[in-house]
Design an enzyme around this catalytic site. Sequence first.
Site, PDB file in Angstrom:
ATOM      1  N   CYS A 280       0.777  -1.256   0.000  1.00  0.00           N
ATOM      2  CA  CYS A 280       0.000   0.000   0.000  1.00  0.00           C
ATOM      3  C   CYS A 280       0.803   1.298   0.000  1.00  0.00           C
ATOM      4  O   CYS A 280       0.524   2.181  -0.807  1.00  0.00           O
ATOM      5  CB  CYS A 280      -0.935  -0.002   1.201  1.00  0.00           C
ATOM      6  N   ARG A 453      15.793  -4.478  12.899  1.00  0.00           N
ATOM      7  CA  ARG A 453      14.454  -4.388  13.497  1.00  0.00           C
ATOM      8  C   ARG A 453      14.468  -4.215  15.011  1.00  0.00           C
ATOM      9  O   ARG A 453      13.421  -4.306  15.653  1.00  0.00           O
ATOM     10  CB  ARG A 453      13.662  -5.658  13.151  1.00  0.00           C
TER      11      ARG A 453
HETATM   12  P1  NAD Z   1      -4.975  -8.715  -3.586  1.00  0.00           P
HETATM   13  O1  NAD Z   1      -4.153  -8.654  -4.823  1.00  0.00           O
HETATM   14  O2  NAD Z   1      -4.535  -9.552  -2.450  1.00  0.00           O
HETATM   15  O3  NAD Z   1      -6.458  -9.191  -3.965  1.00  0.00           O
HETATM   16  C1  NAD Z   1      -7.189  -8.694  -5.028  1.00  0.00           C
HETATM   17  C2  NAD Z   1      -7.956  -9.854  -5.660  1.00  0.00           C
HETATM   18  O4  NAD Z   1      -8.851  -9.339  -6.641  1.00  0.00           O
HETATM   19  C3  NAD Z   1      -7.063 -10.871  -6.395  1.00  0.00           C
HETATM   20  O5  NAD Z   1      -7.226 -12.148  -5.824  1.00  0.00           O
HETATM   21  C4  NAD Z   1      -7.557 -10.808  -7.865  1.00  0.00           C
HETATM   22  O6  NAD Z   1      -7.531 -12.045  -8.517  1.00  0.00           O
HETATM   23  C5  NAD Z   1      -8.988 -10.312  -7.684  1.00  0.00           C
HETATM   24  N1  NAD Z   1      -9.553  -9.687  -8.894  1.00  0.00           N
HETATM   25  C6  NAD Z   1      -9.007  -8.754  -9.702  1.00  0.00           C
HETATM   26  N2  NAD Z   1      -9.866  -8.425 -10.680  1.00  0.00           N
HETATM   27  C7  NAD Z   1     -10.990  -9.149 -10.488  1.00  0.00           C
HETATM   28  C8  NAD Z   1     -12.241  -9.245 -11.176  1.00  0.00           C
HETATM   29  N3  NAD Z   1     -12.508  -8.492 -12.229  1.00  0.00           N
HETATM   30  N4  NAD Z   1     -13.157 -10.110 -10.709  1.00  0.00           N
HETATM   31  C9  NAD Z   1     -12.905 -10.884  -9.619  1.00  0.00           C
HETATM   32  N5  NAD Z   1     -11.743 -10.834  -8.924  1.00  0.00           N
HETATM   33  C10 NAD Z   1     -10.795  -9.975  -9.362  1.00  0.00           C
HETATM   34  O7  NAD Z   1      -5.166  -7.191  -3.128  1.00  0.00           O
HETATM   35  P2  NAD Z   1      -5.486  -6.684  -1.632  1.00  0.00           P
HETATM   36  O8  NAD Z   1      -4.224  -6.586  -0.864  1.00  0.00           O
HETATM   37  O9  NAD Z   1      -6.637  -7.433  -1.090  1.00  0.00           O
HETATM   38  O10 NAD Z   1      -5.924  -5.187  -1.944  1.00  0.00           O
HETATM   39  C11 NAD Z   1      -7.165  -4.898  -2.544  1.00  0.00           C
HETATM   40  C12 NAD Z   1      -7.403  -3.406  -2.458  1.00  0.00           C
HETATM   41  O11 NAD Z   1      -7.482  -3.000  -1.084  1.00  0.00           O
HETATM   42  C13 NAD Z   1      -6.303  -2.557  -3.076  1.00  0.00           C
HETATM   43  O12 NAD Z   1      -6.875  -1.428  -3.659  1.00  0.00           O
HETATM   44  C14 NAD Z   1      -5.465  -2.143  -1.878  1.00  0.00           C
HETATM   45  O13 NAD Z   1      -4.796  -0.925  -2.089  1.00  0.00           O
HETATM   46  C15 NAD Z   1      -6.518  -1.997  -0.803  1.00  0.00           C
HETATM   47  N6  NAD Z   1      -6.031  -2.195   0.572  1.00  0.00           N
HETATM   48  C16 NAD Z   1      -5.144  -3.188   0.852  1.00  0.00           C
HETATM   49  C17 NAD Z   1      -4.734  -3.397   2.168  1.00  0.00           C
HETATM   50  C18 NAD Z   1      -3.748  -4.477   2.524  1.00  0.00           C
HETATM   51  O14 NAD Z   1      -3.281  -4.482   3.653  1.00  0.00           O
HETATM   52  N7  NAD Z   1      -3.413  -5.388   1.638  1.00  0.00           N
HETATM   53  C19 NAD Z   1      -5.269  -2.614   3.191  1.00  0.00           C
HETATM   54  C20 NAD Z   1      -6.192  -1.623   2.867  1.00  0.00           C
HETATM   55  C21 NAD Z   1      -6.576  -1.438   1.554  1.00  0.00           C
HETATM   56  C1  UDX Z   2      -0.735  -0.110   5.952  1.00  0.00           C
HETATM   57  C2  UDX Z   2      -1.583   0.785   6.870  1.00  0.00           C
HETATM   58  O1  UDX Z   2      -1.044   0.722   8.194  1.00  0.00           O
HETATM   59  C3  UDX Z   2      -3.029   0.341   6.870  1.00  0.00           C
HETATM   60  O2  UDX Z   2      -3.825   1.244   7.631  1.00  0.00           O
HETATM   61  C4  UDX Z   2      -3.546   0.322   5.434  1.00  0.00           C
HETATM   62  O3  UDX Z   2      -4.877  -0.115   5.392  1.00  0.00           O
HETATM   63  C5  UDX Z   2      -2.672  -0.588   4.574  1.00  0.00           C
HETATM   64  O4  UDX Z   2      -1.301  -0.137   4.646  1.00  0.00           O
HETATM   65  P1  UDX Z   2       0.337  -2.532   6.167  1.00  0.00           P
HETATM   66  O5  UDX Z   2       1.131  -2.104   4.982  1.00  0.00           O
HETATM   67  O6  UDX Z   2      -0.381  -3.824   6.119  1.00  0.00           O
HETATM   68  O7  UDX Z   2      -0.761  -1.415   6.515  1.00  0.00           O
HETATM   69  O8  UDX Z   2       1.287  -2.585   7.464  1.00  0.00           O
HETATM   70  P2  UDX Z   2       1.940  -1.446   8.396  1.00  0.00           P
HETATM   71  O9  UDX Z   2       1.864  -1.921   9.789  1.00  0.00           O
HETATM   72  O10 UDX Z   2       1.418  -0.108   8.123  1.00  0.00           O
HETATM   73  O11 UDX Z   2       3.470  -1.508   7.968  1.00  0.00           O
HETATM   74  C6  UDX Z   2       3.919  -1.068   6.705  1.00  0.00           C
HETATM   75  C7  UDX Z   2       5.438  -1.110   6.662  1.00  0.00           C
HETATM   76  O12 UDX Z   2       6.006  -0.142   7.530  1.00  0.00           O
HETATM   77  C8  UDX Z   2       6.030  -2.456   7.109  1.00  0.00           C
HETATM   78  O13 UDX Z   2       7.114  -2.789   6.282  1.00  0.00           O
HETATM   79  C9  UDX Z   2       6.495  -2.192   8.528  1.00  0.00           C
HETATM   80  O14 UDX Z   2       7.541  -3.031   8.940  1.00  0.00           O
HETATM   81  C10 UDX Z   2       6.951  -0.744   8.405  1.00  0.00           C
HETATM   82  N1  UDX Z   2       6.939  -0.029   9.695  1.00  0.00           N
HETATM   83  C11 UDX Z   2       5.772   0.166  10.366  1.00  0.00           C
HETATM   84  C12 UDX Z   2       8.137   0.473  10.202  1.00  0.00           C
HETATM   85  O15 UDX Z   2       9.203   0.312   9.598  1.00  0.00           O
HETATM   86  N2  UDX Z   2       8.095   1.163  11.394  1.00  0.00           N
HETATM   87  C13 UDX Z   2       6.949   1.385  12.090  1.00  0.00           C
HETATM   88  O16 UDX Z   2       7.012   2.021  13.149  1.00  0.00           O
HETATM   89  C14 UDX Z   2       5.747   0.854  11.560  1.00  0.00           C
END
Ligand code: NAD
Ligand code: UDX
Length: 476
Positions: A280, A453
């Site tokens: 992200c 870390r």
């Molecule tokens: P991901 O890649 O893990 O999952 C997305 C899924 O969507 C995949 O499995 C893919 O095959 C499927 N997909 C794509 N196009 C499709 C379609 N047309 N029909 C059906 N399935 C389809 O991604 P994610 O990490 O779950 O992230 C999803 C969204 O949420 C992104 O926009 C991301 O920025 C946001 N987000 C992610 C996190 C996180 O921690 N990973 C947190 C907050 C928000």
């Molecule tokens: C982030 C946001 O925290 C979350 O709110 C959003 O929905 C998705 O993106 P995530 O990427 O899953 O979540 O993990 P996060 O805990 O934010 O860590 C992101 C990166 O920053 C990791 O590599 C982590 O190790 C690093 N980090 C985090 C640091 O290096 N120092 C810190 O103090 C905190």
Amino acid sequence: MSFSIKNICCIGAGFVGGPTMALMAEKCRNLIFNVVDINKQRIAEWNNKDFSKLPIYEPGLEEIIKKTRNKNLFFSTEIEDAIRSADLIFISVNTPTKTNGLGAGKSSDLKWVEASARQVAKFAEGHTIVVEKSTLPVRTAEVIESILNSTLSGLNKDKKTFSVLSNPEFLAEGTAIQDLENPDRVLIGGEDKEAMLLLSKIYKNWVPDNKILFTNIWSSELAKLTSNAFLAQRISSINSISAICEVTGADIREVSRAIGLDTRIGSKFLDSGPGFGGSCFKKDILNLVYLAEYFGLEEVAKFWEEVVHINIWNQKRIAKIVVKKLFGTISQKKIIILGFAFKANTNDTRESSAIKICKDLIEEGAELIIHDPKVNPIQIEADLKIKPKPLNNEASKTFLNSNSGSWRFSKDLNIFDGSHAILVLTEWEEYKNIDWNYVAKKMVKPAWLFDTRSVVNVELVKKSGINLWLIGDGGI
Ligand code: NAD
Ligand code: UDX
């Protein structure tokens, strides 16, 4: 209100769609949740009888899936059916940075969002609330609305209606279940008050009223990007100060504690490390940079872009420090890598600092043994784009003649024999309890431990005779 929500579809069974719908299904037993995906293997893994083989590792997730799967939570590839029967659809598909064309390297690639919207437009029946769960550039709701409305002509006009809302997800990986269960806030952006209330009613099953926030749709989209940009900015800030600590004799842990006690700054997200990873932060900041550039706000764009630059610089400097401490060469030296995931408690490696650092070390000729308790070696191979060193002796000799370094994966920690250095890249709990006295006896002297870390016990490492480099510690 005549319209009510009984059936929910989530398009995208990824790190967000899977855990989010699982938690909702647990909290709302009267609603049906259909999580659909085009990725057949991912869906098969979500349906795996062996709950330890779910596609995503998140503490607490397995237990929730056990309680809900095939009761009111279903994973399938039957996208059309799930859309047809849905009253509310979450779009939770991937939105990575575009790799080519207009905005390449910065703007989000919305092809998966567009494809989802087109499917919804085609197969939805009656009234459907469409919710953006993916993180999206500001004004994407407009694109979704125009795709949905383009189907509303002729006969369809009376049959289909849509309402588009934004409901970004703030969960962090590794703590997803905790974050979903007890969110700081739930953000709902939109114009259709009735739809917003209906969505909030779902959350009210477990989230207190005062944590549910209503905004206009553009504020909701921008708040999500801004939230990630602010968090990432804190990490780049603390990592830049960490480098100053190393040359001045200060200690970043002491500096973090001292500034974090100022209630205006706060103590969270001040841990210096190898650089932020995850799917992200980088993508969302670049998205913000693109947005600023698009609107002619060059200075704003440059300000946010620097957060990403510092992060890349920080990742690069770790490998350089390792080479420098090992007498300027790591060619054919065995180096142990502890942790490949971008943070602890997840099997996700997207944008993990370990990828860049390992690649740099391999380029310098090192022989890496990589350990991670949850990451699969197939994933590591895909990330490094380098095949692991073969176990077979003959094949391995030819491999070595290739002049560059190598890597191999280990499931266990019985790997320290003959190693010159150890590099901690992920803060897994088990690395805190390593017996450094025992490890020291196995290593080539002078032995080095690089802790990016702050997880090791400094006194015990020092007593063992291993040389320690600790991130942000200028006093060692
Ligand atoms: P991901 O890649 O893990 O999952 C997305 C899924 O969507 C995949 O499995 C893919 O095959 C499927 N997909 C794509 N196009 C499709 C379609 N047309 N029909 C059906 N399935 C389809 O991604 P994610 O990490 O779950 O992230 C999803 C969204 O949420 C992104 O926009 C991301 O920025 C946001 N987000 C992610 C996190 C996180 O921690 N990973 C947190 C907050 C928000
Ligand atoms: C982030 C946001 O925290 C979350 O709110 C959003 O929905 C998705 O993106 P995530 O990427 O899953 O979540 O993990 P996060 O805990 O934010 O860590 C992101 C990166 O920053 C990791 O590599 C982590 O190790 C690093 N980090 C985090 C640091 O290096 N120092 C810190 O103090 C905190």
